[in-house]
Enzyme design. Sequence first.
Site, mmCIF file in Angstrom:
data_model
loop_
_atom_site.group_PDB
_atom_site.id
_atom_site.type_symbol
_atom_site.label_atom_id
_atom_site.label_comp_id
_atom_site.label_asym_id
_atom_site.label_seq_id
_atom_site.Cartn_x
_atom_site.Cartn_y
_atom_site.Cartn_z
ATOM 1 N N HIS A 258 -7.669 -10.256 -1.535
ATOM 2 C CA HIS A 258 -6.262 -11.166 -0.863
ATOM 3 C C HIS A 258 -6.895 -11.907 0.567
ATOM 4 O O HIS A 258 -8.168 -10.848 1.250
ATOM 5 C CB HIS A 258 -6.173 -8.927 -0.254
ATOM 6 N N THR B 270 1.215 -0.936 -0.091
ATOM 7 C CA THR B 270 -0.043 -0.235 -0.080
ATOM 8 C C THR B 270 0.483 1.268 -0.109
ATOM 9 O O THR B 270 1.872 1.126 0.813
ATOM 10 C CB THR B 270 -1.034 -0.066 1.055
ATOM 11 N N GLN C 202 -4.830 -6.424 -7.098
ATOM 12 C CA GLN C 202 -4.871 -6.993 -5.665
ATOM 13 C C GLN C 202 -6.082 -6.352 -5.601
ATOM 14 O O GLN C 202 -6.400 -5.420 -4.842
ATOM 15 C CB GLN C 202 -4.209 -6.852 -5.005
ATOM 16 N N ARG D 213 9.015 -5.640 -0.985
ATOM 17 C CA ARG D 213 9.576 -4.065 0.221
ATOM 18 C C ARG D 213 10.824 -4.169 -0.880
ATOM 19 O O ARG D 213 10.792 -2.943 -1.072
ATOM 20 C CB ARG D 213 9.955 -4.798 1.333
ATOM 21 N N TYR E 32 -7.053 -9.401 7.158
ATOM 22 C CA TYR E 32 -8.363 -8.351 6.937
ATOM 23 C C TYR E 32 -9.492 -9.424 6.450
ATOM 24 O O TYR E 32 -9.637 -10.399 6.897
ATOM 25 C CB TYR E 32 -7.716 -8.236 4.902
ATOM 26 N N ARG F 228 -4.393 -14.660 -2.770
ATOM 27 C CA ARG F 228 -3.723 -14.562 -1.728
ATOM 28 C C ARG F 228 -4.028 -14.789 0.081
ATOM 29 O O ARG F 228 -4.851 -14.326 0.764
ATOM 30 C CB ARG F 228 -3.143 -13.068 -1.386
ATOM 31 N N HIS G 291 -3.399 -11.766 5.819
ATOM 32 C CA HIS G 291 -3.105 -10.498 6.625
ATOM 33 C C HIS G 291 -3.768 -9.762 7.162
ATOM 34 O O HIS G 291 -3.801 -8.465 7.993
ATOM 35 C CB HIS G 291 -2.072 -9.301 5.657
#
Length: 347
Positions: free
Chosen positions: A151, A2, A77, A301, A156, A203, A154
Amino acid sequence: MTRFRADDDHSPNALMKEYYEQRASTPGTLIITEATLPSARSGLLHNIPGIWNEKHIEGWRKVSDAVHAQGSSIYMQMWELGKHGSKKMLNEAGYDYLAPSEVKPVDPNIHTKEHEIPRAMTKAEIKQAVDDFVQGAKNAVAAGMDGVELHGAHGYLINQFLDPFSNVRTDEYGGSIENRSRFLFEVVDGVIDAIGADRTALRLSPWLNAVFANYDLSPIPTFSYIITELERRAQQGKRLAYLHVVEPRVVGTMDAATTVGSNEWIQHIWTGALIRAGGYHKQLAEEHAYKDDRTLIAFGRRYIPNPDLPAKLQKDITLTLYILYKGLRGLHFLYTNVNCKSIDSRL
């Protein structure tokens, strides 16, 4: 990854087009966009992109066109935030702050005050969330995307349904692994029906720590069921474009202090294309990718401060380091202190 660079109305802009165009500069690159909201009620955070109106579609079309012009591909995504959304923003927009159950968020980086507890979704609201994912997928294809990545990782909304500590429902969406997975498969099946299995991806992050998700003794029973059902659909002619899994070496944006668990077992169930992400460097990426022809390695990253990452990896050029930064909103942001507006002149 993000970036918080969309306009205030969640529209993609010229800066975002430039960002993705740079990172698609090596032909054949698969770009997976930052997570995008399929509807305004899906969570809302400042300056994250959406895909629920014509302006959003037009903005993303410029992005996908730029990526395709570089000879690369792009999947969008798509996420719904659940308890990770902003209650304040949702309420101001006329929406409720929702999650599978009325369980207090425990993530210290969450965009809500500690005492705020979401309202449990009704069955009608769960169906609406499924419909939002489906319409978002249609809009993404209309915007020129090659496909969408759902997604489910993580912590969500999809992941919140899977997690027995954030999902304490007693109806058909809670309790057993099959019930907790129901929302995920309603979304997956709905999107497959709308745009085709070959344009649909998923994912997952089996090895989250207890801050984000908790599967009691092990996540393997939950995720082996999910992946088995995905493989069953594949054998019936509805194989996802790929399955994308997060390695246990990372937790959110952080490297894990210790690595517990492994994703190696997934390949004993899933026989399609598998993307692995999290904590990879060139040597480890090559080691895992060369094990079989079905495995691809994703970088996140390290892609932010290295818009020319594939070329740097090919030519063994030292990567620019990223910096982990805790922003005013409480989230961890990733940035670099060097100018990445142009491709590295050494290439």
